[in-house]
Design an enzyme around this catalytic site. Structure first.
Site, PDB file in Angstrom:
ATOM      1  CG  ASP A   1      49.603  45.987 -56.251  1.00  0.00           C
ATOM      2  OD1 ASP A   1      50.707  46.515 -56.017  1.00  0.00           O
ATOM      3  OD2 ASP A   1      49.324  45.463 -57.338  1.00  0.00           O
TER       4      ASP A   1
ATOM      5  CB  THR B   1      46.688  48.610 -64.586  1.00  0.00           C
ATOM      6  OG1 THR B   1      47.074  49.198 -63.338  1.00  0.00           O
ATOM      7  CG2 THR B   1      47.236  49.452 -65.722  1.00  0.00           C
TER       8      THR B   1
ATOM      9  CB  SER C   1      39.373  42.596 -64.878  1.00  0.00           C
ATOM     10  OG  SER C   1      38.523  43.227 -63.949  1.00  0.00           O
TER      11      SER C   1
END
Length: 278
Positions: A62, A176, A181
């Site tokens: 990513d 996301t 988190s």
């Protein structure tokens, strides 16, 4: 078709994938443009090279895809990420799905536009510096354990002042990532907005805020026991922010363009990627 191939050969699985991807594209009639030998990522994601192709393929995880998509966005180039990492939210293909490249060369794909952020550091004395964020901008404490105090406003209206480890301003794409988190909500990437999430706030009532995509947020560090504040953009740039400085965050003029070759319902992908890491 001219295809620029950007590999992050420092990432696991990428060196062994470059050859098969290049061969598959060549068999399909594409001209593959590679960075010069010896030029490693991120230096190989050069704007001159990116602008020379019709589209861009990125090999990595990513972080690699995000960095390259940001570089390609002002050039109007669409990016296909091939996941060689562990998560791959941003990828359009996995490394074992190279047979689908025939759809790419045949023009059978869609381009998904993802909102980005313009992040301006406005020093008390000096010239503003601008960064682009596809996931998030984070204003947070340094390596010491003390909290920082950060005042947030939207336009001229005060929103909140946080005593916390930091504050995240994320795009829907970034909802996301770090924001999730930290307890922030999941936002469908089709919804254009800015998402504000505090990190470990010293309050029972601190919650995330969702702002219109037209909002202009300003973050200012305030005196907090001498602790320094640092701005991090997509996990890359790290800039010290001093008292009197401001960080202004708004919608970027440039959306990232991600190529999709297969049906990827957002919530199905989310479930697969997150449950695979339990």
């Amino acid at each position: 078709m001219r295809v620029v191939l950007i590999p992050n050969e420092k990432a696991a699985g990428v060196p062994s994938a470059v050859g098969p991807v290049r061969e598959a594209l060549t068999r399909l009639g594409a001209k593959v443009l590679l960075p010069p030998d010896g030029l490693a990522f991120p230096g190989n994601a050069d704007e001159g090279l990116l602008s020379s192709g019709d589209l861009v393929i990125v090999l990595g995880g990513d972080g690699t895809i995000i960095h390259t998509a940001k570089r390609a966005a002002p050039l109007g180039k669409a990016v296909l990420g091939i996941n060689c990492g562990t998560l791959g939210f941003m990828a359009g293909l996995e490394s074992d799905e190279l047979e689908r490249l025939s759809a790419l060369i045949g023009g059978r794909f869609t381009v998904e536009k993802r909102m980005m952020l313009s992040v301006q550091v406005c020093p008390a004395a000096g010239v503003p510096v601008e960064y682009q964020a596809l996931n998030e901008a984070v204003l947070a404490r340094g390596p010491q354990s003390r909290m920082v105090k950060i005042a947030v406003s939207s336009g001229e209206e005060p929103v909140a002042t946080y005593n916390a480890d930091g504050v995240i301003v994320a795009t829907p794409t970034g909802s996301t990532a770090y924001s999730l988190s930290a307890g922030g909500p999941i936002v469908d990437p089709a919804v254009d907005c800015l998402l504000l999430t505090p990190v470990c706030p010293h309050s029972l009532y601190a919650r995330s805020y969702i702002f219109s995509a037209a909002a202009r947020l300003t973050l200012r560090p305030e005196e907090s026991r001498g602790e320094a504040a640092y701005l991090t953009v997509d996990g890359e740039e790290s800039v010290r922010i001093y008292l009197g400085d401001a960080v202004q965050i708004s919608r970027s003029a440039y959306p990232a363009s991600l190529i999709r070759l297969k049906e990827q319902p957002f919530y199905q992908t989310l479930h697969q990627k997150l449950t695979s890491r339990r």
